[in-house]
Design a protein around this motif. Structure first.
Motif, PDB file in Angstrom:
ATOM      1  N   VAL A  40       0.862  -1.179   0.000  1.00  0.00           N
ATOM      2  CA  VAL A  40       0.000   0.000   0.000  1.00  0.00           C
ATOM      3  C   VAL A  40       0.902   1.235   0.000  1.00  0.00           C
ATOM      4  N   ALA A  41       0.408   2.301  -0.575  1.00  0.00           N
ATOM      5  CA  ALA A  41       1.142   3.568  -0.565  1.00  0.00           C
ATOM      6  C   ALA A  41       0.916   4.260   0.777  1.00  0.00           C
ATOM      7  N   SER A  42       1.955   4.880   1.295  1.00  0.00           N
ATOM      8  CA  SER A  42       1.861   5.548   2.592  1.00  0.00           C
ATOM      9  C   SER A  42       1.293   6.954   2.435  1.00  0.00           C
ATOM     10  N   PHE A  43       0.418   7.311   3.379  1.00  0.00           N
ATOM     11  CA  PHE A  43      -0.126   8.665   3.429  1.00  0.00           C
ATOM     12  C   PHE A  43       0.566   9.499   4.498  1.00  0.00           C
ATOM     13  N   LEU A  44       1.628   8.957   5.098  1.00  0.00           N
ATOM     14  CA  LEU A  44       2.359   9.672   6.126  1.00  0.00           C
ATOM     15  C   LEU A  44       3.477  10.503   5.506  1.00  0.00           C
ATOM     16  N   ASN A  45       3.711  11.669   6.080  1.00  0.00           N
ATOM     17  CA  ASN A  45       4.818  12.539   5.665  1.00  0.00           C
ATOM     18  C   ASN A  45       4.814  12.792   4.162  1.00  0.00           C
ATOM     19  N   VAL A  46       3.647  13.118   3.630  1.00  0.00           N
ATOM     20  CA  VAL A  46       3.532  13.461   2.212  1.00  0.00           C
ATOM     21  C   VAL A  46       3.872  14.944   2.035  1.00  0.00           C
ATOM     22  N   PRO A  47       4.921  15.272   1.289  1.00  0.00           N
ATOM     23  CA  PRO A  47       5.242  16.684   1.073  1.00  0.00           C
ATOM     24  C   PRO A  47       4.264  17.317   0.095  1.00  0.00           C
ATOM     25  N   THR A  48       4.041  18.588   0.271  1.00  0.00           N
ATOM     26  CA  THR A  48       3.135  19.291  -0.633  1.00  0.00           C
ATOM     27  C   THR A  48       3.558  20.749  -0.731  1.00  0.00           C
ATOM     28  N   ALA A  49       3.072  21.434  -1.758  1.00  0.00           N
ATOM     29  CA  ALA A  49       3.453  22.827  -1.978  1.00  0.00           C
ATOM     30  C   ALA A  49       2.254  23.632  -2.458  1.00  0.00           C
TER      31      ALA A  49
END
Length: 453
Positions: A332-341
């Protein structure tokens, strides 16, 4: 799966859907994909890509205005050529949209330029053709909505920005999220007079409080008129323009109003009930951690799930799902520590926890700095850079990083690798900075600003 026309059928040709289809086909699955509007979805056609091109255009005007401070006496901002920008933007969008279509063909997936809707849990109507599939992925994305106020039809939504034939002389942007702030800044940078109306006390609800304060100051410094704490009452036609009346009774005359107050999953008319799926809030498709719906052979990825509505997240989730279903690599893909701008002027970027959230989980140390970057000490522009680290007082791990300033998105991508890897404050401190840069501040923040939580 031989009793079905396809092993996998993906409804939606955006980033998440196309990645899932390509990877599944690469694993040997028989894959079909239907897209009713445009390949590449929102991001390529009416989102990230055309918006970023317009952000670049606005930046050139700023650079031209600052150039004399660096000795470029022959440069001037001049009058912006909106049709030239539109032509360049739309040409790039067409190029990228075409690439998505070709990627599917090269992978061996069958593409349908048609709308797909459910007939039953394994059967779809694809442009009038009956198609069956062993597994189905819903990846139809989202759509912008208008607020339910009298006269809302007189306003534009985010998609409409890319259809404008000329630059608005004056415009009111409603909202304070990513889209609203980005549109307000790029339009202001291109020469529009901009008012920004929003309900909260500060823009960017849910983000770090100090970053929100710095953003409000940055918006004001570039001449955007802020109207915080305002709800909407009605929109009326006044002459050649419109007038927005707020809940407090204020009336803001404007050439145009653009609503950037939210998006909802694009599931209306999809026939979810015929597939045995009950929609969630705002029409989203509820899913498990493995992206499965209540029908175990039907999955959903991307904005239609209303989980974390970012293009790279949809792409990562689609890839992981294809690996799980057909590649014998369950993950599964992690939703933790997702960077965004947020591509405002200047841009903001962040990864990990805000100070407010981190402080609820235990004591944290805050390291922050605000300064005028070198370029603007020379050009005398009132633009500040803000940088911040949130550090666990117990484990010393860096829990979050936040920045407002030039190249914030480019810098934060590298910082995100460190935070995902579990870097401590001492790891940051022992890293040699690149001088002279703004980014070096992240590894030279030695003095704690405060301790909270």
């Amino acid at each position: 799966m031989s009793q079905y026309d396809f092993d996998l059928f993906v409804i939606g040709g955006g980033s998440g859907g196309v990645r899932c289809a390509r990877i599944a086909a690469g694993h040997g699955a028989r894959v079909g994909v239907a897209e009713e509007r445009f390949w590449g979805g929102t991001c390529v056609n009416v989102g990230c890509v055309p918006k970023k091109i317009m952000v670049h255009a606005a930046e050139y005007g700023q650079w031209a205005r600052e150039a004399p401070a660096f000795g470029w006496t022959g440069m001037r901002a001049g009058e912006h050529d909106w049709p030239a920008l539109v032509a360049a933007r739309d040409a790039e969008v067409r190029r990228l949209s075409g690439i998505y279509d070709r990627l599917l063909g090269n992978a061996g997936a069958q593409a349908f330029n048609a709308r797909a809707t459910f007939i039953d849990p394994h059967t779809l109507d694809v442009g009038g053709r009956r198609v069956t599939a062993g597994r189905i992925v819903i990846a139809v994305g989202g759509r912008p909505i208008r607020p339910e106020i009298p006269g809302c039809e007189l306003g534009l939504v985010s998609d409409d920005l890319f259809e404008l034939k000329e630059l608005p002389r004056q415009i009111t942007v409603v909202g304070s999220g990513y889209i609203a702030l980005e549109f307000a800044c790029l339009l202001r940078g291109l020469g529009s007079e901009v008012d920004l109306v929003y309900r909260q006390a500060l823009p960017l609800r849910g983000m770090d409080g100090e970053l929100r304060e710095a953003m409000a100051e940055a918006l004001t410094s570039q001449g955007i008129r802020l109207h915080p704490g305002e709800t909407l009452a009605r929109l009326e036609r006044v002459g050649d323009g419109v007038a927005l009346t707020t809940g407090s009774g204020r009336t803001l005359p404007s050439g145009q109003v653009i609503f950037a107050t939210g998006r909802v999953p694009h599931t209306e008319g999809l026939g979810l009930e015929r597939a045995g799926i009950t929609p969630g809030r705002s029409g989203c498709v509820p899913v498990t951690v493995q992206q499965a719906t209540e029908q175990p052979h039907i999955f959903a990825v991307g904005d239609v799930t209303d989980q974390l509505n970012l293009t790279p997240v949809a792409t990562a989730v689609g890839h992981a799902l294809a690996d799980t279903l057909f590649g014998n690599k369950p993950r599964v893909a992690s939703f933790l520590n997702v960077p965004t701008a947020v591509f405002t002027s200047p841009p903001a970027a962040m990864v990990g926890l805000t100070e407010e959230v981190a402080a609820q989980e235990g004591p944290v140390e805050i390291y922050s700095a605000r300064f005028t970057p070198m370029r603007h000490t020379i050009s005398k522009q009132p633009r500040k850079t803000f940088m911040k680290l949130v550090v666990s007082a117990r484990t010393r791990r860096v829990l979050g990083a936040h920045m407002l300033g030039e190249d914030a998105a480019e810098i934060m991508q590298g910082i995100a690798v460190a935070i995902v890897a579990g870097a401590t404050k001492e790891d940051f401190d022992s890293t040699i900075g690149i001088h002279p840069t703004a980014a070096e501040e992240f590894v030279t923040l030695r003095t704690m600003t405060r301790r909270v939580g």
